[in-house]
Write a protein that holds these residues in place. Structure first.
Motif, PDB file in Angstrom:
ATOM      1  N   UNK A   4      22.257  54.663  57.133  1.00 28.99           N
ATOM      2  CA  UNK A   4      21.136  55.082  56.427  1.00 28.99           C
ATOM      3  C   UNK A   4      20.789  56.676  56.280  1.00 28.99           C
ATOM      4  N   UNK A   5      20.846  57.465  57.592  1.00 28.49           N
ATOM      5  CA  UNK A   5      20.612  58.789  57.245  1.00 28.49           C
ATOM      6  C   UNK A   5      21.750  59.489  56.592  1.00 28.49           C
ATOM      7  N   UNK A   6      22.979  59.185  56.739  1.00 28.23           N
ATOM      8  CA  UNK A   6      23.941  59.962  55.822  1.00 28.23           C
ATOM      9  C   UNK A   6      23.911  59.757  54.688  1.00 28.23           C
ATOM     10  N   UNK A   7      23.574  58.275  54.169  1.00 24.61           N
ATOM     11  CA  UNK A   7      23.540  57.969  52.654  1.00 24.61           C
ATOM     12  C   UNK A   7      22.186  58.723  52.098  1.00 24.61           C
ATOM     13  N   UNK A   8      21.225  58.678  52.713  1.00 23.03           N
ATOM     14  CA  UNK A   8      20.082  59.588  52.432  1.00 23.03           C
ATOM     15  C   UNK A   8      20.353  60.952  52.097  1.00 23.03           C
ATOM     16  N   UNK A   9      21.153  61.648  53.116  1.00 19.80           N
ATOM     17  CA  UNK A   9      21.344  63.113  52.634  1.00 19.80           C
ATOM     18  C   UNK A   9      22.586  63.184  51.451  1.00 19.80           C
ATOM     19  N   UNK A  10      23.307  62.315  51.472  1.00 20.07           N
ATOM     20  CA  UNK A  10      24.108  62.426  50.192  1.00 20.07           C
ATOM     21  C   UNK A  10      23.407  62.111  48.871  1.00 20.07           C
ATOM     22  N   UNK A  12      20.306  62.780  48.315  1.00 16.92           N
ATOM     23  CA  UNK A  12      19.415  63.906  48.121  1.00 16.92           C
ATOM     24  C   UNK A  12      20.102  65.133  47.372  1.00 16.92           C
ATOM     25  N   UNK A  13      21.491  65.080  47.506  1.00 19.36           N
ATOM     26  CA  UNK A  13      22.294  66.255  47.115  1.00 19.36           C
ATOM     27  C   UNK A  13      22.669  66.035  45.683  1.00 19.36           C
ATOM     28  N   UNK A  14      22.395  64.837  45.076  1.00 24.58           N
ATOM     29  CA  UNK A  14      22.829  64.287  43.836  1.00 24.58           C
ATOM     30  C   UNK A  14      21.397  64.757  42.910  1.00 24.58           C
ATOM     31  N   UNK A  16      18.565  64.771  40.333  1.00 24.44           N
ATOM     32  CA  UNK A  16      17.693  63.723  39.748  1.00 24.44           C
ATOM     33  C   UNK A  16      17.461  62.306  40.634  1.00 24.44           C
ATOM     34  N   UNK A  17      18.049  62.486  41.822  1.00 27.21           N
ATOM     35  CA  UNK A  17      17.754  61.244  42.783  1.00 27.21           C
ATOM     36  C   UNK A  17      16.939  61.563  43.851  1.00 27.21           C
ATOM     37  N   UNK A  18      15.700  60.873  43.950  1.00 28.26           N
ATOM     38  CA  UNK A  18      14.774  61.024  44.902  1.00 28.26           C
ATOM     39  C   UNK A  18      14.520  59.810  45.366  1.00 28.26           C
ATOM     40  N   UNK A  19      14.723  59.761  46.742  1.00 32.23           N
ATOM     41  CA  UNK A  19      14.810  58.325  47.450  1.00 32.23           C
ATOM     42  C   UNK A  19      14.305  58.889  49.033  1.00 32.23           C
ATOM     43  N   UNK A  20      13.482  58.042  49.664  1.00 35.27           N
ATOM     44  CA  UNK A  20      13.125  58.181  51.068  1.00 35.27           C
ATOM     45  C   UNK A  20      14.139  57.746  51.864  1.00 35.27           C
ATOM     46  N   UNK A  21      14.287  58.102  53.229  1.00 35.19           N
ATOM     47  CA  UNK A  21      15.340  57.609  54.121  1.00 35.19           C
ATOM     48  C   UNK A  21      14.833  56.280  54.544  1.00 35.19           C
ATOM     49  N   UNK A  22      13.700  55.868  54.677  1.00 36.88           N
ATOM     50  CA  UNK A  22      13.298  54.644  55.050  1.00 36.88           C
ATOM     51  C   UNK A  22      13.770  53.509  54.017  1.00 36.88           C
ATOM     52  N   UNK A  23      13.686  54.098  52.571  1.00 36.92           N
ATOM     53  CA  UNK A  23      14.068  53.100  51.679  1.00 36.92           C
ATOM     54  C   UNK A  23      15.242  52.662  51.635  1.00 36.92           C
ATOM     55  N   UNK A  24      16.199  53.699  51.955  1.00 37.32           N
ATOM     56  CA  UNK A  24      17.591  53.407  52.045  1.00 37.32           C
ATOM     57  C   UNK A  24      17.787  52.516  52.961  1.00 37.32           C
ATOM     58  N   UNK A  25      17.242  52.859  54.289  1.00 35.96           N
ATOM     59  CA  UNK A  25      17.371  51.784  55.384  1.00 35.96           C
ATOM     60  C   UNK A  25      16.959  50.218  54.830  1.00 35.96           C
ATOM     61  N   UNK A  26      15.637  50.272  54.199  1.00 41.46           N
ATOM     62  CA  UNK A  26      15.237  48.888  54.004  1.00 41.46           C
ATOM     63  C   UNK A  26      16.267  48.153  52.845  1.00 41.46           C
ATOM     64  N   UNK A  27      16.716  49.212  51.987  1.00 41.10           N
ATOM     65  CA  UNK A  27      17.654  48.390  50.956  1.00 41.10           C
ATOM     66  C   UNK A  27      19.162  48.072  51.635  1.00 41.10           C
ATOM     67  N   UNK A  28      19.325  48.910  52.543  1.00 44.20           N
ATOM     68  CA  UNK A  28      20.641  48.532  53.079  1.00 44.20           C
ATOM     69  C   UNK A  28      20.660  47.416  54.124  1.00 44.20           C
ATOM     70  N   UNK A  29      19.539  47.265  54.586  1.00 42.08           N
ATOM     71  CA  UNK A  29      19.232  46.027  55.450  1.00 42.08           C
ATOM     72  C   UNK A  29      19.190  44.744  54.612  1.00 42.08           C
TER      73      UNK A  29
END
Length: 146
Positions: A4-10, A12-14, A16-29
């Motif tokens: 999740x941390x690495x996907x969150x960083x990637x 953020x670099x795109x 127009x994409x704004x997403x929180x790290x915890x949301x990425x972790x929750x969706x991955x889970x």
């Protein structure tokens, strides 16, 4: 490989994409996805099923009314750039404080006895203290690599 941390960083670099790290972790889970760790584990206890276990004087009750009545002990390892360093600790159940410890590049008997000797020297308990540790023995590093 990505967690999740690495996907969150990637993401953020795109633009127009704004997403929180915890949301990425929750969706991955929720999707059953997890990052992969390349770190090798290390087994520190191997029970000998042929040896009778010592009686459990603590009976899984890890509380006490006063200090120096029940001490627990365990060994863990710390991975370093130079290899593993093994750490043995003795903890007073009453205060949850470490009363003795020892570190070494091996898991021989003296690692544990050094930690216990430090605890005895620091606290000077009476003869009624119970020293509780897990059941098992620690194999050599060479045996772990097979």
């Amino acid at each position: 490989m990505y967690g999740a941390p690495r996907i969150h960083v990637d993401l953020r670099e795109i633009d127009g994409v704004r997403v929180g790290r915890k949301r990425v972790a929750r969706l991955m889970r929720a999707a059953g996805l997890a990052g992969v760790s390349r770190r090798k584990g290390c087994r520190t206890t191997v029970s000998d099923r042929q040896v009778a276990a010592a009686s459990d004087l603590v009976q899984r009750q890890f509380t006490t009314a006063e200090p120096n009545r029940v001490w627990t002990a365990d060994i863990t390892y710390v991975p370093t750039w130079q290899g593993f360093v093994y750490l043995a600790v003795v903890l007073d159940v009453f205060s949850r404080r470490i009363v003795g410890w020892a570190m070494a590049d091996h898991m021989r008997t003296e690692l544990v006895t050094d930690a216990l000797a430090m605890a005895i020297h620091q606290r000077r308990p009476d003869a009624g203290v119970i020293h509780h540790s897990d059941r098992g023995s620690s194999p050599s590093r060479r045996g772990l690599d097979r």
